[in-house]
Design an enzyme around this catalytic site. Structure first.
Site, PDB file in Angstrom:
ATOM      1  N   ARG A  69       0.817  -1.215   0.000  1.00 34.61           N
ATOM      2  CA  ARG A  69       0.000   0.000   0.000  1.00 34.61           C
ATOM      3  C   ARG A  69       0.853   1.269   0.000  1.00 34.61           C
ATOM      4  NH1 ARG A  69      -3.679   2.562   4.499  1.00 34.61           N
ATOM      5  NH2 ARG A  69      -5.294   3.579   3.250  1.00 34.61           N
ATOM      6  N   HIS A 129       0.375   4.495  -2.409  1.00 32.33           N
ATOM      7  CA  HIS A 129       0.139   5.858  -1.932  1.00 32.33           C
ATOM      8  C   HIS A 129       1.295   6.785  -2.286  1.00 32.33           C
ATOM      9  CE1 HIS A 129      -3.408   5.230   1.047  1.00 32.33           C
ATOM     10  NE2 HIS A 129      -3.524   4.474  -0.010  1.00 32.33           N
ATOM     11  N   SER A 185       7.682  10.734  -2.094  1.00 33.34           N
ATOM     12  CA  SER A 185       7.155  11.919  -1.402  1.00 33.34           C
ATOM     13  C   SER A 185       6.401  11.505  -0.142  1.00 33.34           C
ATOM     14  CB  SER A 185       6.251  12.742  -2.325  1.00 33.34           C
ATOM     15  OG  SER A 185       5.158  11.977  -2.797  1.00 33.34           O
ATOM     16  N   ASN A 241      -4.002   8.672   4.711  1.00 34.81           N
ATOM     17  CA  ASN A 241      -2.790   8.131   5.345  1.00 34.81           C
ATOM     18  C   ASN A 241      -2.792   8.185   6.876  1.00 34.81           C
ATOM     19  OD1 ASN A 241      -1.824   7.681   2.799  1.00 34.81           O
ATOM     20  ND2 ASN A 241      -0.464   9.469   2.753  1.00 34.81           N
ATOM     21  N   HIS A 287      -6.150  -5.872  -2.183  1.00 32.84           N
ATOM     22  CA  HIS A 287      -6.963  -6.091  -0.980  1.00 32.84           C
ATOM     23  C   HIS A 287      -7.199  -7.573  -0.681  1.00 32.84           C
ATOM     24  CE1 HIS A 287      -8.748  -1.729  -1.315  1.00 32.84           C
ATOM     25  NE2 HIS A 287      -7.461  -1.751  -0.999  1.00 32.84           N
ATOM     26  N   THR A 291      -8.885 -15.586   3.471  1.00 33.65           N
ATOM     27  CA  THR A 291      -7.432 -15.837   3.555  1.00 33.65           C
ATOM     28  C   THR A 291      -6.702 -14.498   3.692  1.00 33.65           C
ATOM     29  OG1 THR A 291      -7.326 -15.820   1.136  1.00 33.65           O
ATOM     30  CG2 THR A 291      -7.495 -17.987   2.193  1.00 33.65           C
TER      31      THR A 291
HETATM   32  C1  HEM Z   1      -9.153   1.278  -5.964  1.00 32.17           C
HETATM   33  C2  HEM Z   1      -9.091   2.209  -5.037  1.00 32.17           C
HETATM   34  C3  HEM Z   1      -8.656   1.912  -3.634  1.00 32.17           C
HETATM   35  C4  HEM Z   1      -9.303   2.295  -2.510  1.00 32.17           C
HETATM   36  C5  HEM Z   1     -10.565   3.122  -2.424  1.00 32.17           C
HETATM   37  C6  HEM Z   1      -8.569   1.761  -1.391  1.00 32.17           C
HETATM   38  C7  HEM Z   1      -8.894   1.971  -0.065  1.00 32.17           C
HETATM   39  C8  HEM Z   1      -8.296   1.342   0.998  1.00 32.17           C
HETATM   40  C9  HEM Z   1      -8.704   1.487   2.370  1.00 32.17           C
HETATM   41  C10 HEM Z   1      -9.819   2.392   2.856  1.00 32.17           C
HETATM   42  C11 HEM Z   1      -7.916   0.691   3.120  1.00 32.17           C
HETATM   43  C12 HEM Z   1      -7.986   0.527   4.628  1.00 32.17           C
HETATM   44  C13 HEM Z   1      -7.239   1.658   5.296  1.00 32.17           C
HETATM   45  C14 HEM Z   1      -7.546   1.783   6.773  1.00 32.17           C
HETATM   46  O1  HEM Z   1      -8.714   1.674   7.142  1.00 32.17           O
HETATM   47  O2  HEM Z   1      -6.599   2.003   7.555  1.00 32.17           O
HETATM   48  C15 HEM Z   1      -6.999   0.039   2.232  1.00 32.17           C
HETATM   49  C16 HEM Z   1      -6.041  -0.853   2.628  1.00 32.17           C
HETATM   50  C17 HEM Z   1      -5.153  -1.457   1.761  1.00 32.17           C
HETATM   51  N1  HEM Z   1      -5.015  -1.186   0.421  1.00 32.17           N
HETATM   52 FE1  HEM Z   1      -6.284  -0.106  -0.712  1.00 32.17          FE
HETATM   53  N2  HEM Z   1      -7.502   1.058  -1.860  1.00 32.17           N
HETATM   54  C18 HEM Z   1      -7.507   1.121  -3.219  1.00 32.17           C
HETATM   55  C19 HEM Z   1      -6.561   0.588  -4.061  1.00 32.17           C
HETATM   56  C20 HEM Z   1      -5.455  -0.115  -3.644  1.00 32.17           C
HETATM   57  C21 HEM Z   1      -4.355  -0.461  -4.493  1.00 32.17           C
HETATM   58  C22 HEM Z   1      -4.178  -0.039  -5.937  1.00 32.17           C
HETATM   59  C23 HEM Z   1      -3.493  -1.184  -3.720  1.00 32.17           C
HETATM   60  C24 HEM Z   1      -2.175  -1.800  -4.099  1.00 32.17           C
HETATM   61  C25 HEM Z   1      -1.949  -2.392  -5.235  1.00 32.17           C
HETATM   62  C26 HEM Z   1      -4.065  -1.285  -2.408  1.00 32.17           C
HETATM   63  C27 HEM Z   1      -3.528  -1.979  -1.345  1.00 32.17           C
HETATM   64  C28 HEM Z   1      -4.030  -1.976  -0.069  1.00 32.17           C
HETATM   65  C29 HEM Z   1      -3.515  -2.825   0.987  1.00 32.17           C
HETATM   66  C30 HEM Z   1      -2.462  -3.904   0.822  1.00 32.17           C
HETATM   67  C31 HEM Z   1      -4.205  -2.484   2.149  1.00 32.17           C
HETATM   68  C32 HEM Z   1      -4.003  -3.046   3.555  1.00 32.17           C
HETATM   69  C33 HEM Z   1      -2.875  -2.273   4.228  1.00 32.17           C
HETATM   70  C34 HEM Z   1      -2.490  -2.736   5.615  1.00 32.17           C
HETATM   71  O3  HEM Z   1      -3.012  -3.743   6.115  1.00 32.17           O
HETATM   72  O4  HEM Z   1      -1.648  -2.064   6.208  1.00 32.17           O
HETATM   73  N3  HEM Z   1      -5.236  -0.593  -2.388  1.00 32.17           N
HETATM   74  N4  HEM Z   1      -7.248   0.465   0.942  1.00 32.17           N
END
Ligand code: HEM
Ligand SMILES: *[C@@H]1O[C@H](CO)[C@@H](O)[C@H](O)[C@H]1NC(C)=O
Ligand SMILES: *[C@@H]1O[C@H](CO)[C@@H](O)[C@H](O)[C@H]1NC(C)=O
Ligand SMILES: *[C@@H]1O[C@H](CO)[C@@H](O)[C@H](O)[C@H]1NC(C)=O
Length: 334
Positions: free
Chosen positions: A67, A71, A81, A99, A198, A253
Protein backbone atom coordinates in the site's frame (compact mmCIF):
# COMPACT_ATOMS: atom_id res chain seq x y z
CA UNK A 1 34.39 14.04 -21.37
CA UNK A 2 32.46 10.80 -21.46
CA UNK A 3 30.46 12.24 -24.33
CA UNK A 4 33.47 12.88 -26.56
CA UNK A 5 33.70 10.88 -29.77
CA UNK A 6 36.69 8.88 -28.63
CA UNK A 7 35.25 7.57 -25.40
CA UNK A 8 35.39 3.97 -24.33
CA UNK A 9 32.39 1.84 -25.14
CA UNK A 10 31.47 1.46 -21.50
CA UNK A 11 31.66 5.15 -20.78
CA UNK A 12 29.59 5.85 -23.86
CA UNK A 13 26.91 3.49 -22.63
CA UNK A 14 26.52 5.32 -19.38
CA UNK A 15 27.04 8.81 -20.78
CA UNK A 16 24.19 11.19 -20.02
CA UNK A 17 23.59 11.98 -23.69
CA UNK A 18 23.07 8.40 -24.79
CA UNK A 19 21.23 7.63 -21.61
CA UNK A 20 18.76 10.38 -22.48
CA UNK A 21 18.11 8.66 -25.81
CA UNK A 22 17.53 5.39 -24.00
CA UNK A 23 15.07 7.17 -21.76
CA UNK A 24 13.01 8.35 -24.70
CA UNK A 25 13.00 5.04 -26.54
CA UNK A 26 12.55 2.79 -23.53
CA UNK A 27 9.09 1.32 -23.05
CA UNK A 28 9.38 1.74 -19.27
CA UNK A 29 9.85 5.48 -19.17
CA UNK A 30 13.58 5.27 -18.53
CA UNK A 31 13.42 2.77 -15.70
CA UNK A 32 14.97 -0.67 -16.09
CA UNK A 33 15.44 -3.65 -13.75
CA UNK A 34 19.25 -3.72 -14.05
CA UNK A 35 19.70 -0.09 -12.97
CA UNK A 36 21.75 -0.95 -9.84
CA UNK A 37 23.52 -4.04 -11.22
CA UNK A 38 26.87 -2.19 -11.32
CA UNK A 39 26.39 0.63 -8.80
CA UNK A 40 24.90 -1.53 -6.03
CA UNK A 41 24.85 -5.19 -7.05
CA UNK A 42 23.48 -6.33 -3.68
CA UNK A 43 20.63 -3.78 -3.61
CA UNK A 44 17.84 -6.20 -4.42
CA UNK A 45 18.98 -8.89 -1.99
CA UNK A 46 19.41 -6.33 0.80
CA UNK A 47 15.84 -5.13 0.32
CA UNK A 48 14.51 -8.67 0.06
CA UNK A 49 16.18 -9.90 3.24
CA UNK A 50 14.92 -7.01 5.38
CA UNK A 51 11.39 -7.27 3.96
CA UNK A 52 11.49 -11.02 4.62
CA UNK A 53 12.49 -10.43 8.26
CA UNK A 54 9.76 -7.83 8.73
CA UNK A 55 7.06 -10.04 7.18
CA UNK A 56 8.22 -13.03 9.25
CA UNK A 57 7.74 -10.89 12.34
CA UNK A 58 4.34 -9.57 11.25
CA UNK A 59 2.58 -10.91 8.15
CA UNK A 60 0.50 -7.77 7.75
CA UNK A 61 3.65 -5.80 6.97
CA UNK A 62 3.55 -7.28 3.46
CA UNK A 63 0.22 -5.55 2.90
CA UNK A 64 1.39 -2.31 4.44
CA UNK A 65 4.42 -2.15 2.17
CA UNK A 66 2.36 -2.82 -0.97
CA UNK A 67 0.00 0.00 0.00
CA UNK A 68 2.90 2.36 0.74
CA UNK A 69 4.09 2.08 -2.88
CA UNK A 70 0.52 2.78 -4.13
CA UNK A 71 0.14 5.86 -1.93
CA UNK A 72 3.54 7.06 -3.10
CA UNK A 73 2.86 6.60 -6.82
CA UNK A 74 -0.56 8.29 -6.86
CA UNK A 75 0.83 11.54 -5.45
CA UNK A 76 3.27 13.33 -7.81
CA UNK A 77 4.45 9.96 -9.14
CA UNK A 78 6.60 7.25 -7.56
CA UNK A 79 9.08 9.60 -5.91
CA UNK A 80 9.01 8.67 -2.20
CA UNK A 81 7.15 11.92 -1.40
CA UNK A 82 4.98 9.85 0.96
CA UNK A 83 7.98 9.11 3.19
CA UNK A 84 8.85 12.72 4.07
CA UNK A 85 8.14 13.82 7.64
CA UNK A 86 6.95 17.29 8.62
CA UNK A 87 9.73 19.84 8.65
CA UNK A 88 10.14 23.58 8.15
CA UNK A 89 9.75 23.09 4.39
CA UNK A 90 7.53 19.99 4.22
CA UNK A 91 3.89 19.36 5.12
CA UNK A 92 3.97 15.60 5.36
CA UNK A 93 1.59 13.44 3.30
CA UNK A 94 1.45 11.23 6.39
CA UNK A 95 -1.16 13.63 7.78
CA UNK A 96 -3.59 13.29 4.84
CA UNK A 97 -7.04 11.69 5.15
CA UNK A 98 -6.08 8.42 3.44
CA UNK A 99 -2.79 8.13 5.34
CA UNK A 100 -3.40 9.44 8.88
CA UNK A 101 -3.61 6.65 11.50
CA UNK A 102 -3.49 4.20 8.63
CA UNK A 103 -0.37 4.07 6.49
CA UNK A 104 2.42 1.94 7.95
CA UNK A 105 5.79 0.38 7.17
CA UNK A 106 7.95 3.50 7.57
CA UNK A 107 10.29 1.86 10.08
CA UNK A 108 10.94 -1.04 7.71
CA UNK A 109 11.82 1.42 4.95
CA UNK A 110 14.20 3.18 7.37
CA UNK A 111 15.89 -0.12 8.12
CA UNK A 112 16.28 -0.93 4.41
CA UNK A 113 17.64 2.55 3.69
CA UNK A 114 20.21 2.27 6.50
CA UNK A 115 21.43 -1.08 5.17
CA UNK A 116 21.67 0.28 1.61
CA UNK A 117 23.52 3.41 2.72
CA UNK A 118 26.03 1.17 4.51
CA UNK A 119 26.54 -0.98 1.39
CA UNK A 120 26.38 1.70 -1.34
CA UNK A 121 26.12 5.26 0.01
CA UNK A 122 23.97 7.74 -1.90
CA UNK A 123 23.00 5.25 -4.59
CA UNK A 124 19.61 3.58 -4.13
CA UNK A 125 16.56 5.85 -4.02
CA UNK A 126 13.80 5.62 -1.45
CA UNK A 127 11.29 5.47 -4.32
CA UNK A 128 12.99 2.35 -5.69
CA UNK A 129 13.06 0.82 -2.19
CA UNK A 130 9.25 1.15 -2.09
CA UNK A 131 8.88 -0.47 -5.53
CA UNK A 132 11.14 -3.43 -4.70
CA UNK A 133 9.64 -3.87 -1.22
CA UNK A 134 6.12 -4.01 -2.73
CA UNK A 135 7.19 -6.77 -5.12
CA UNK A 136 9.04 -8.74 -2.43
CA UNK A 137 6.09 -8.40 -0.05
CA UNK A 138 3.73 -9.76 -2.69
CA UNK A 139 5.95 -12.77 -3.37
CA UNK A 140 6.50 -13.50 0.34
CA UNK A 141 2.77 -13.97 0.95
CA UNK A 142 2.20 -16.15 -2.10
CA UNK A 143 1.66 -13.66 -4.91
CA UNK A 144 3.31 -13.27 -8.31
CA UNK A 145 6.89 -12.16 -9.03
CA UNK A 146 7.75 -9.42 -11.50
CA UNK A 147 10.95 -7.68 -12.52
CA UNK A 148 10.83 -4.19 -11.04
CA UNK A 149 11.97 -1.39 -13.36
CA UNK A 150 14.40 0.80 -11.37
CA UNK A 151 16.14 4.16 -11.52
CA UNK A 152 13.58 6.39 -9.83
CA UNK A 153 14.91 9.37 -7.87
CA UNK A 154 13.47 10.98 -4.76
CA UNK A 155 11.30 14.10 -4.66
CA UNK A 156 12.29 17.45 -3.25
CA UNK A 157 8.79 18.00 -1.89
CA UNK A 158 5.50 16.50 -0.77
CA UNK A 159 1.87 17.27 -1.56
CA UNK A 160 -0.74 16.85 1.13
CA UNK A 161 -3.37 18.23 -1.26
CA UNK A 162 -2.40 15.58 -3.81
CA UNK A 163 -2.60 12.93 -1.13
CA UNK A 164 -6.09 14.06 -0.08
CA UNK A 165 -7.42 14.44 -3.63
CA UNK A 166 -5.66 11.92 -5.88
CA UNK A 167 -5.85 8.73 -3.80
CA UNK A 168 -9.31 7.13 -4.17
CA UNK A 169 -11.51 7.03 -1.05
CA UNK A 170 -13.36 3.86 -0.07
CA UNK A 171 -16.75 5.53 -0.56
CA UNK A 172 -15.90 7.06 -3.96
CA UNK A 173 -18.20 6.03 -6.79
CA UNK A 174 -16.79 3.67 -9.40
CA UNK A 175 -16.63 6.45 -12.05
CA UNK A 176 -14.65 8.59 -9.59
CA UNK A 177 -12.25 5.75 -8.87
CA UNK A 178 -11.77 5.06 -12.58
CA UNK A 179 -11.17 8.78 -13.19
CA UNK A 180 -8.53 8.92 -10.44
CA UNK A 181 -6.72 5.98 -12.04
CA UNK A 182 -7.03 7.52 -15.53
CA UNK A 183 -5.43 10.73 -14.22
CA UNK A 184 -2.40 8.54 -13.43
CA UNK A 185 -2.40 6.95 -16.88
CA UNK A 186 -3.94 3.73 -15.59
CA UNK A 187 -6.91 1.96 -17.19
CA UNK A 188 -9.89 -0.11 -16.06
CA UNK A 189 -7.88 -3.36 -16.04
CA UNK A 190 -5.39 -1.66 -13.73
CA UNK A 191 -8.27 -0.57 -11.45
CA UNK A 192 -9.65 -4.09 -11.06
CA UNK A 193 -6.33 -5.94 -10.96
CA UNK A 194 -4.69 -3.53 -8.48
CA UNK A 195 -7.75 -3.53 -6.24
CA UNK A 196 -6.79 -7.19 -5.80
CA UNK A 197 -4.10 -5.85 -3.47
CA UNK A 198 -6.96 -6.09 -0.98
CA UNK A 199 -6.45 -9.86 -0.92
CA UNK A 200 -4.11 -9.07 2.00
CA UNK A 201 -4.12 -6.60 4.86
CA UNK A 202 -6.58 -4.85 7.12
CA UNK A 203 -9.04 -2.00 7.15
CA UNK A 204 -10.24 0.12 10.04
CA UNK A 205 -13.94 0.22 10.90
CA UNK A 206 -14.05 3.90 9.96
CA UNK A 207 -13.27 3.04 6.32
CA UNK A 208 -16.47 1.00 5.81
CA UNK A 209 -18.86 1.99 8.65
CA UNK A 210 -21.04 4.01 6.27
CA UNK A 211 -21.97 0.76 4.47
CA UNK A 212 -23.19 -0.87 7.65
CA UNK A 213 -25.59 1.83 8.82
CA UNK A 214 -26.34 4.58 6.34
CA UNK A 215 -24.87 3.95 2.89
CA UNK A 216 -26.98 6.38 0.87
CA UNK A 217 -28.32 8.69 3.58
CA UNK A 218 -31.62 6.81 4.03
CA UNK A 219 -30.55 5.05 7.23
CA UNK A 220 -30.12 1.68 5.50
CA UNK A 221 -27.12 -0.63 5.07
CA UNK A 222 -25.56 -1.01 1.63
CA UNK A 223 -27.95 -3.34 -0.21
CA UNK A 224 -25.05 -4.96 -2.12
CA UNK A 225 -23.48 -6.16 1.15
CA UNK A 226 -24.32 -9.72 2.21
CA UNK A 227 -26.78 -9.46 5.11
CA UNK A 228 -25.11 -11.94 7.46
CA UNK A 229 -21.62 -10.59 6.73
CA UNK A 230 -22.95 -7.09 7.49
CA UNK A 231 -24.38 -8.28 10.81
CA UNK A 232 -21.03 -9.84 11.67
CA UNK A 233 -19.17 -6.64 10.82
CA UNK A 234 -21.53 -4.54 12.98
CA UNK A 235 -20.40 -6.59 16.00
CA UNK A 236 -16.94 -5.05 15.82
CA UNK A 237 -17.80 -1.81 14.05
CA UNK A 238 -20.50 0.00 16.02
CA UNK A 239 -22.40 3.11 14.90
CA UNK A 240 -20.04 5.21 16.96
CA UNK A 241 -16.71 4.38 18.53
CA UNK A 242 -14.29 1.63 17.54
CA UNK A 243 -13.02 3.66 14.59
CA UNK A 244 -9.67 1.90 14.63
CA UNK A 245 -10.95 -1.64 15.08
CA UNK A 246 -9.35 -3.78 12.38
CA UNK A 247 -10.97 -6.15 9.88
CA UNK A 248 -9.35 -8.24 7.16
CA UNK A 249 -9.95 -6.95 3.64
CA UNK A 250 -10.17 -10.63 2.59
CA UNK A 251 -11.86 -12.42 5.49
CA UNK A 252 -11.22 -15.92 4.04
CA UNK A 253 -7.43 -15.84 3.56
CA UNK A 254 -6.33 -12.49 5.03
CA UNK A 255 -2.62 -13.27 5.03
CA UNK A 256 -2.35 -15.02 1.68
CA UNK A 257 -2.04 -13.37 -1.69
CA UNK A 258 -4.61 -15.26 -3.75
CA UNK A 259 -7.89 -14.53 -5.59
CA UNK A 260 -10.30 -14.86 -2.65
CA UNK A 261 -10.72 -11.08 -2.75
CA UNK A 262 -12.66 -11.50 -6.02
CA UNK A 263 -14.53 -14.59 -4.84
CA UNK A 264 -15.65 -12.62 -1.78
CA UNK A 265 -16.95 -9.79 -3.97
CA UNK A 266 -19.02 -12.31 -5.97
CA UNK A 267 -20.56 -13.41 -2.64
CA UNK A 268 -21.41 -9.82 -1.59
CA UNK A 269 -18.59 -9.95 0.92
CA UNK A 270 -16.22 -7.31 -0.34
CA UNK A 271 -15.33 -5.22 2.71
CA UNK A 272 -15.10 -1.73 1.23
CA UNK A 273 -17.71 -0.07 -0.92
CA UNK A 274 -14.94 0.52 -3.49
CA UNK A 275 -14.43 -3.28 -3.62
CA UNK A 276 -18.06 -4.25 -4.14
CA UNK A 277 -18.79 -1.58 -6.77
CA UNK A 278 -16.36 -3.34 -9.10
CA UNK A 279 -19.06 -6.01 -9.44
CA UNK A 280 -22.23 -3.96 -9.13
CA UNK A 281 -21.68 -0.73 -11.07
CA UNK A 282 -20.16 -1.66 -14.43
CA UNK A 283 -20.32 -4.65 -16.76
CA UNK A 284 -16.71 -4.15 -17.80
CA UNK A 285 -15.29 -4.27 -14.29
CA UNK A 286 -17.71 -7.05 -13.28
CA UNK A 287 -16.39 -9.23 -16.12
CA UNK A 288 -12.85 -8.75 -14.80
CA UNK A 289 -13.91 -9.57 -11.22
CA UNK A 290 -15.45 -12.82 -12.48
CA UNK A 291 -12.43 -13.64 -14.64
CA UNK A 292 -9.99 -13.16 -11.73
CA UNK A 293 -12.23 -15.12 -9.34
CA UNK A 294 -12.22 -17.99 -11.83
CA UNK A 295 -8.53 -17.89 -12.79
CA UNK A 296 -5.88 -17.03 -10.23
CA UNK A 297 -3.15 -17.17 -12.88
CA UNK A 298 -4.89 -14.51 -14.95
CA UNK A 299 -5.17 -12.34 -11.84
CA UNK A 300 -1.48 -12.82 -11.02
CA UNK A 301 -0.44 -11.94 -14.60
CA UNK A 302 -2.55 -8.80 -14.64
CA UNK A 303 -1.59 -7.76 -11.10
CA UNK A 304 2.11 -8.04 -11.93
CA UNK A 305 1.73 -6.01 -15.14
CA UNK A 306 -0.44 -3.40 -13.43
CA UNK A 307 2.08 -3.03 -10.58
CA UNK A 308 4.73 -2.28 -13.22
CA UNK A 309 2.34 0.22 -14.82
CA UNK A 310 1.67 1.87 -11.44
CA UNK A 311 5.39 1.88 -10.63
CA UNK A 312 6.05 3.82 -13.84
CA UNK A 313 3.87 6.80 -12.88
CA UNK A 314 5.91 10.01 -13.45
CA UNK A 315 9.27 8.88 -12.08
CA UNK A 316 12.03 11.42 -11.50
CA UNK A 317 15.10 10.31 -13.47
CA UNK A 318 18.49 11.57 -14.63
CA UNK A 319 19.36 14.70 -12.70
CA UNK A 320 15.87 15.33 -11.33
CA UNK A 321 15.30 15.12 -7.60
CA UNK A 322 17.94 13.48 -5.43
CA UNK A 323 18.92 10.23 -3.75
CA UNK A 324 17.91 10.82 -0.14
CA UNK A 325 20.26 9.65 2.59
CA UNK A 326 17.33 9.40 5.00
CA UNK A 327 13.96 8.64 3.43
CA UNK A 328 12.18 10.89 5.95
CA UNK A 329 13.94 14.12 4.99
CA UNK A 330 15.46 16.06 2.13
CA UNK A 331 19.26 15.98 2.03
CA UNK A 332 19.34 19.76 2.55
CA UNK A 333 16.69 19.92 5.27
CA UNK A 334 17.62 19.98 8.93
C1 HEM B 1 -9.15 1.28 -5.96
C2 HEM B 1 -9.09 2.21 -5.04
C3 HEM B 1 -8.66 1.91 -3.63
C4 HEM B 1 -9.30 2.29 -2.51
C5 HEM B 1 -10.57 3.12 -2.42
C6 HEM B 1 -8.57 1.76 -1.39
C7 HEM B 1 -8.89 1.97 -0.07
C8 HEM B 1 -8.30 1.34 1.00
C9 HEM B 1 -8.70 1.49 2.37
C10 HEM B 1 -9.82 2.39 2.86
C11 HEM B 1 -7.92 0.69 3.12
C12 HEM B 1 -7.99 0.53 4.63
C13 HEM B 1 -7.24 1.66 5.30
C14 HEM B 1 -7.55 1.78 6.77
O1 HEM B 1 -8.71 1.67 7.14
O2 HEM B 1 -6.60 2.00 7.55
C15 HEM B 1 -7.00 0.04 2.23
C16 HEM B 1 -6.04 -0.85 2.63
C17 HEM B 1 -5.15 -1.46 1.76
N1 HEM B 1 -5.02 -1.19 0.42
FE1 HEM B 1 -6.28 -0.11 -0.71
N2 HEM B 1 -7.50 1.06 -1.86
C18 HEM B 1 -7.51 1.12 -3.22
C19 HEM B 1 -6.56 0.59 -4.06
C20 HEM B 1 -5.45 -0.12 -3.64
C21 HEM B 1 -4.35 -0.46 -4.49
C22 HEM B 1 -4.18 -0.04 -5.94
C23 HEM B 1 -3.49 -1.18 -3.72
C24 HEM B 1 -2.17 -1.80 -4.10
C25 HEM B 1 -1.95 -2.39 -5.23
C26 HEM B 1 -4.07 -1.28 -2.41
C27 HEM B 1 -3.53 -1.98 -1.35
C28 HEM B 1 -4.03 -1.98 -0.07
C29 HEM B 1 -3.52 -2.83 0.99
C30 HEM B 1 -2.46 -3.90 0.82
C31 HEM B 1 -4.21 -2.48 2.15
C32 HEM B 1 -4.00 -3.05 3.56
C33 HEM B 1 -2.87 -2.27 4.23
C34 HEM B 1 -2.49 -2.74 5.62
O3 HEM B 1 -3.01 -3.74 6.11
O4 HEM B 1 -1.65 -2.06 6.21
N3 HEM B 1 -5.24 -0.59 -2.39
N4 HEM B 1 -7.25 0.46 0.94
C1 LIG C 1 2.39 18.10 10.16
O1 LIG C 1 2.15 19.41 10.61
C2 LIG C 1 0.79 19.84 10.45
C3 LIG C 1 0.69 21.28 10.94
O2 LIG C 1 1.64 22.06 10.31
C4 LIG C 1 -0.13 18.97 11.26
O3 LIG C 1 -1.48 19.36 11.04
C5 LIG C 1 0.06 17.54 10.84
O4 LIG C 1 -0.72 16.68 11.64
C6 LIG C 1 1.52 17.13 10.91
N1 LIG C 1 1.65 15.83 10.30
C7 LIG C 1 2.18 14.79 10.91
C8 LIG C 1 2.22 13.52 10.14
O5 LIG C 1 2.64 14.83 12.04
C1 LIG D 1 -17.45 9.60 2.23
O1 LIG D 1 -16.80 9.55 3.48
C2 LIG D 1 -16.37 10.82 3.96
C3 LIG D 1 -15.51 10.58 5.19
O2 LIG D 1 -16.16 9.76 6.09
C4 LIG D 1 -17.59 11.69 4.21
O3 LIG D 1 -17.21 12.95 4.69
C5 LIG D 1 -18.36 11.84 2.91
O4 LIG D 1 -19.56 12.52 3.14
C6 LIG D 1 -18.69 10.47 2.31
N1 LIG D 1 -19.20 10.68 0.95
C7 LIG D 1 -20.32 10.12 0.52
C8 LIG D 1 -20.71 10.42 -0.88
O5 LIG D 1 -21.02 9.40 1.22
C1 LIG E 1 -28.12 9.13 7.37
O1 LIG E 1 -27.41 10.14 6.66
C2 LIG E 1 -28.22 11.24 6.34
C3 LIG E 1 -27.44 12.16 5.40
O2 LIG E 1 -26.07 12.01 5.56
C4 LIG E 1 -28.63 11.93 7.64
O3 LIG E 1 -29.41 13.07 7.36
C5 LIG E 1 -29.43 10.94 8.46
O4 LIG E 1 -29.76 11.50 9.72
C6 LIG E 1 -28.66 9.66 8.67
N1 LIG E 1 -29.51 8.65 9.30
C7 LIG E 1 -29.14 7.90 10.29
C8 LIG E 1 -30.16 6.91 10.78
O5 LIG E 1 -28.04 7.95 10.80
Amino acid sequence: MANSMGCLVLLCLVSPLLFANAVRSHPWGGLFPQFYDHSCPKAKEIVQSIVAQAVAKETRMAASLVRLHFHDCFVKGCDASVLLDNSSSIVSEKGSNPNRNSLRGFEVVDQIKAALEAACPGTVSCADILAIAARDSTVLVGGPYWDVPLGRRDSLGASIQGSNNDIPAPNNTLPTIITKFKLQGLNVVDVVALSGGHTIGMSRCTSFRQRLYNQTGNGMADSTLDVSYAAQLRQGCPRSGGDNNLFPLDFVTPAKFDNFYYKNILAGKGLLSSDEVLLTKSAETAALVKAYAADVNLFFQHFAQSMVNMGNISPLTGSQGEIRKNCRRLNNDH
